[in-house]
Design an enzyme around this catalytic site. Structure first.
Site, mmCIF file in Angstrom:
data_model
loop_
_atom_site.group_PDB
_atom_site.id
_atom_site.type_symbol
_atom_site.label_atom_id
_atom_site.label_comp_id
_atom_site.label_asym_id
_atom_site.label_seq_id
_atom_site.Cartn_x
_atom_site.Cartn_y
_atom_site.Cartn_z
ATOM 1 N NE ARG A 36 -23.645 96.516 -5.832
ATOM 2 C CZ ARG A 36 -24.751 95.763 -5.833
ATOM 3 N NH1 ARG A 36 -24.784 94.651 -5.125
ATOM 4 N NH2 ARG A 36 -25.800 96.108 -6.543
ATOM 5 N NE ARG B 230 -26.632 93.606 -1.568
ATOM 6 C CZ ARG B 230 -26.792 94.892 -1.845
ATOM 7 N NH1 ARG B 230 -27.936 95.310 -2.343
ATOM 8 N NH2 ARG B 230 -25.819 95.750 -1.647
ATOM 9 C CB ILE B 231 -23.909 91.799 -7.623
ATOM 10 C CG1 ILE B 231 -24.940 91.126 -8.536
ATOM 11 C CG2 ILE B 231 -22.552 91.886 -8.319
ATOM 12 C CD1 ILE B 231 -25.213 91.892 -9.818
ATOM 13 C CG ASN C 89 -23.534 81.309 -5.495
ATOM 14 O OD1 ASN C 89 -24.411 81.483 -4.659
ATOM 15 N ND2 ASN C 89 -23.736 81.539 -6.783
ATOM 16 C CG HIS D 253 -26.343 79.954 -10.901
ATOM 17 N ND1 HIS D 253 -26.950 81.172 -10.648
ATOM 18 C CD2 HIS D 253 -26.536 79.699 -12.221
ATOM 19 C CE1 HIS D 253 -27.466 81.641 -11.777
ATOM 20 N NE2 HIS D 253 -27.230 80.768 -12.734
ATOM 21 C CB SER E 16 -23.422 74.810 -11.200
ATOM 22 O OG SER E 16 -23.922 74.358 -12.444
ATOM 23 C CB THR F 98 -14.148 84.446 -8.958
ATOM 24 O OG1 THR F 98 -15.041 84.354 -10.071
ATOM 25 C CG2 THR F 98 -13.523 83.082 -8.661
ATOM 26 C CG LEU G 96 -23.420 87.337 -11.560
ATOM 27 C CD1 LEU G 96 -23.623 87.359 -10.052
ATOM 28 C CD2 LEU G 96 -24.407 88.264 -12.258
ATOM 29 C CG ASP G 97 -24.214 83.366 -11.108
ATOM 30 O OD1 ASP G 97 -24.093 83.201 -9.883
ATOM 31 O OD2 ASP G 97 -25.206 83.913 -11.625
#
Length: 214
Positions: free
Chosen positions: A69, A95-96, A111, A113, A140, A145, A148-149
């Site tokens: 990654r 992708r994380i 992002n 979501h 949202s 950051t 995650l989400d």
């Protein structure tokens, strides 16, 4: 395109319906943006065709060709920088990200979501909303950051969950509101109304205590 327009790079992994909403806004001049590049981590997806049809440069960076990654995200950072963007928009980018990639574009990466965050980060948001008997659902937009989400919220759109809703129908209805929500937030950024400071969202110079409702 004039230099006064916000230079946007869009990251995708699939069909690119939110990308299309941004392309439409650019073409009809309701958005003061110039989408200077679209990057996909998957080859052959419909989002790439949407970009190419609109004459937008594309790049495929297949994550499956990288051993780690970290190596992938290092190259992704390089590819994004080549476009010299003011804003990086994640539009169905599955992708994380590593902390290093997030930090490289802190304060200028958004992002979207499909849930009313902080409810239901991660996957299968429509199923979880239905299984929990929620009366409303939504989408949202937040600054990205390392959580995650979990970045500071900017705006949300809400819909009522109907008795006969399924995962599919709920997902389709969420997409419709997203296609208005995301362009609105991107326009706010392009107008200089949004800022990220101390892990908080500021709107028109004031700390945003609650996400804007669109």
């Amino acid at each position: 395109m004039t230099s006064s327009k916000c230079r946007v790079v869009v990251l995708i992994s699939g069909s690119g319906t939110n990308l299309q909403a941004l392309i439409d806004g650019q073409l009809n001049q309701t958005l003061a943006i110039d989408i200077v590049g679209v990057i996909s981590n998957r080859p052959g997806v419909a989002g790439l065709e949407r970009a190419e049809k609109a004459g937008i440069p594309t790049k495929v960076l297949d994550h499956k060709t990288f051993d780690t990654r970290e190596e992938f995200d290092w190259q992704m950072e390089r590819e994004i920088i080549k476009f010299d963007p003011d804003l990086v928009v994640l539009a169905g980018y599955m992708r994380i990200m590593t902390p290093e990639l997030v930090k490289a574009f802190e304060g200028k990466m958004l992002n979207i979501h499909p849930s009313l965050l902080p409810k239901y980060p991660g996957l299968q948001t429509h199923r979880r909303a239905l299984e929990n008997g929620d009366s409303e659902h939504g989408s949202s937009v937040h600054f990205v950051t390392e959580v995650l989400d979990g970045g500071p919220l900017i705006a949300q759109s809400r819909i009522t969950i109907n008795d006969d809703d399924t995962e599919q129908t709920l997902g389709e209805r969420i997409k419709l509101v997203e296609h208005k929500l995301y362009p609105q937030v991107v326009q706010w950024f392009a107008e200089g109304r949004l800022a990220f400071e101390n892990n908080q969202t500021f709107f028109d110079g004031k700390k945003l205590e609650q996400p804007k409702q669109v």
